[in-house]
Design a protein around this motif. Structure first.
Motif, PDB file in Angstrom:
ATOM      1  N   GLU A  43      39.705-117.709 150.320  1.00  0.00           N
ATOM      2  CA  GLU A  43      39.409-116.310 149.950  1.00  0.00           C
ATOM      3  C   GLU A  43      39.912-115.993 148.541  1.00  0.00           C
ATOM      4  O   GLU A  43      39.242-115.310 147.761  1.00  0.00           O
ATOM      5  CB  GLU A  43      40.057-115.379 150.974  1.00  0.00           C
TER       6      GLU A  43
ATOM      7  N   GLN B  38      37.457-117.431 146.082  1.00  0.00           N
ATOM      8  CA  GLN B  38      36.201-116.653 146.012  1.00  0.00           C
ATOM      9  C   GLN B  38      36.357-115.376 145.214  1.00  0.00           C
ATOM     10  O   GLN B  38      35.396-114.905 144.603  1.00  0.00           O
ATOM     11  CB  GLN B  38      35.740-116.314 147.438  1.00  0.00           C
ATOM     12  N   HIS B  39      37.520-114.757 145.179  1.00  0.00           N
ATOM     13  CA  HIS B  39      37.747-113.532 144.425  1.00  0.00           C
ATOM     14  C   HIS B  39      38.253-113.818 143.012  1.00  0.00           C
ATOM     15  O   HIS B  39      38.682-112.877 142.328  1.00  0.00           O
ATOM     16  CB  HIS B  39      38.724-112.640 145.154  1.00  0.00           C
TER      17      HIS B  39
END
Length: 500
Positions: free
Chosen positions: A496, A499-500
């Motif tokens: 995560e 992805q950010h």
């Protein structure tokens, strides 16, 4: 009177075999004796029976039944073959024919027990080569002579038994109990200070570790005898020491036992140093020295040894040695070294109540040369100086204690010495990353994954390294592979973040 004369002949015959020929009394009753000739090959056992036989049928039944008795004796004596002989002392032979009874009988098709039968009377004195008896004319004189024969037979039998018992009861197992207490106490201390399975803790408390022995810590060759790895190791060695050590201390006495124990343990430790690179601990070398002590006893009292404990000792020893060769983790060098050291130590101190001989100082010189030679071989045997696996274990334990500076050289040596397992390069990569050597860490992790693709922790750490190197796509691919192998929450959090 005639019956009493046959009784006299019966007791003279037993007296002759026991006192003159040195036969050993195996069993005795009022009218029946079992005597053993230990020098005979194959072993010979006489069954001398005082009875009056009327018919051959009884003689035939008893002779056939005696074959089973002799076979039981053969198994008890643990001999391969046995010659048994029934000697019936009877006033008169059976009234009917009994020639078939005198032929040999066999217990089984293997013919291990052969039994012969003879019927004797007092006229067989010359045939049995008995010395001439003094002239006896009255019943009172016969009864007195029989009484004295019985008394002498009992005295010589009891003296022989007491002499044999004294060989096994020279001392009390005082030192054995003290050693067991010391070993148990050390195990408790080690468990409270890191655990007996911790390589670092074992080394700290004096385990055999070759690099430190070469550096001058020779005392580890003795201190390792008091340490054990896991409770099972402690329990098995304690049981062995309790029985073997107790037996040896009773036979040799406390002072001799301590010399045997520590010389055997020292020889075992030096042999382990010479042939085994692993960190080692345990009293196994000294315990095998107790086997060596029992074998030495067997060389001095061979017949008594094999009659009592010999075959059991040899069987157990053979099983342990074979087990040591089959199981890689067993330090058979220490076992064989301890066995040889215990045997030589016994040859130096000898058994109690034995005269000092010229052989003892000669064996002491051989012992010193053996210890010196093994130690020199261990120093020159560069392959046994250190173990890459041990280096890895030590490095891993230092990492678990957040001792990165101490862990790094051990991990580095493990990889450089060719330890071809993925854990080695994985842990070194972790240490290199901590030192911010990210390029080196990446190469080590790629090597780890090449050795074991399903090593998901390596994929995760490689993703972290790629992030540090600003290689985002490579990081995303690595963490995805880690999640595919093991969908751990930590891996999902890193995914995560990327992805950010």
């Amino acid at each position: 009177m005639e019956s009493l004369e046959h009784d006299y002949f019966f007791w003279r015959l037993i007296h002759h075999y026991v006192l003159e020929k040195g036969f050993r009394v195996l069993d005795k009753r009022e009218q029946e004796f079992l005597l053993e000739d230990e020098e005979a090959k194959p072993r010979k056992v006489l069954r001398i029976i005082r009875t009056d036989i009327e018919f051959a049928s009884w003689l035939r039944r008893d002779a056939v039944e005696s074959v089973k008795q002799f076979e039981r004796v053969r198994r008890h004596l643990r001999v391969r073959k046995l010659i048994g002989e029934n000697l019936y002392i009877s006033m008169n032979p059976p009234v009917d024919s009994f020639e078939d009874v005198t032929k040999p009988y066999f217990e089984s098709h293997k013919k291990r027990t052969t039994v012969y039968t003879a019927v004797l009377d007092r006229r067989n004195t010359e045939r049995m080569k008995l010395p001439d008896a003094p002239s006896i004319e009255t019943v009172e004189e016969l009864e007195s002579a029989i009484f004295h024969l019985k008394q002498q037979i009992t005295q010589i039998t009891n003296a022989h038994e007491e002499k044999e018992k004294s060989l096994f009861l020279h001392g009390k197992p005082i030192a054995t109990v003290i050693l067991l207490c010391c070993i148990a106490a050390m195990f408790s201390v080690v468990e409270k200070n890191g655990g007996s399975t911790s390589v670092l803790t074992l080394i700290e408390f004096g385990a055999k570790y070759n690099p430190l022995i070469i550096a001058g810590e020779w005392w580890r060759l003795l201190s390792a005898m008091f340490l054990h790895i896991t409770f099972l190791h402690l329990f098995m060695n304690s049981i062995a020491l309790f029985y073997l050590g107790g037996a040896v201390e009773r036979m040799y006495g406390t002072s001799r036992f301590l010399i045997i124990y520590f010389l055997a343990g020292l020889t075992g430790s030096i042999a382990s140093f010479a042939f085994n690179e692993q960190v080692a601990a345990g009293a196994s070398g000294a315990i095998f020295g107790c086997f060596g002590a029992l074998l030495y006893f067997g060389t001095i009292y061979k017949k008594l040894f094999f009659r009592t404990m010999g075959k059991s000792v040899l069987t157990i020893l053979a099983i342990n040695l074979v087990f040591g060769f089959v199981v890689p983790m067993v330090d058979n060098g220490a076992h064989i070294g301890g066995l040889l050291g215990g045997f030589l130590a016994c040859a130096i101190v000898h058994l109690p109540k034995h005269k000092t001989t010229y052989k003892q100082p000669l064996v002491a010189i051989i012992m010193i040369l053996l210890l010196f030679g093994l130690f020199r071989f261990g120093i020159n045997n560069e392959q046994k100086v250190s173990s890459p696996m041990v280096e890895l274990q030590i490095g891993q334990e230092y990492l678990q204690q957040d001792e990165l500076e101490k862990a790094y050289p051990f991990l580095k040596r493990a990889v450089e010495e060719g330890l071809d397992i993925p854990e080695a390069t994985f842990l070194l990569a972790y240490a290199e990353a901590k030192f911010e050597n990210y390029e080196v860490a990446r190469e080590l992790l790629l090597e780890t994954i090449e050795k074991r693709y399903e090593f998901h922790e390596a994929h995760y750490n490689l993703a972290l390294i790629y992030l540090e190197l600003d290689q985002i796509e490579e990081a995303r691919a690595s963490v995805n592979r880690a999640i595919d192998l093991s969908p751990d929450d930590t891996y999902l959090d890193l995914q995560e973040r990327i992805q950010h």
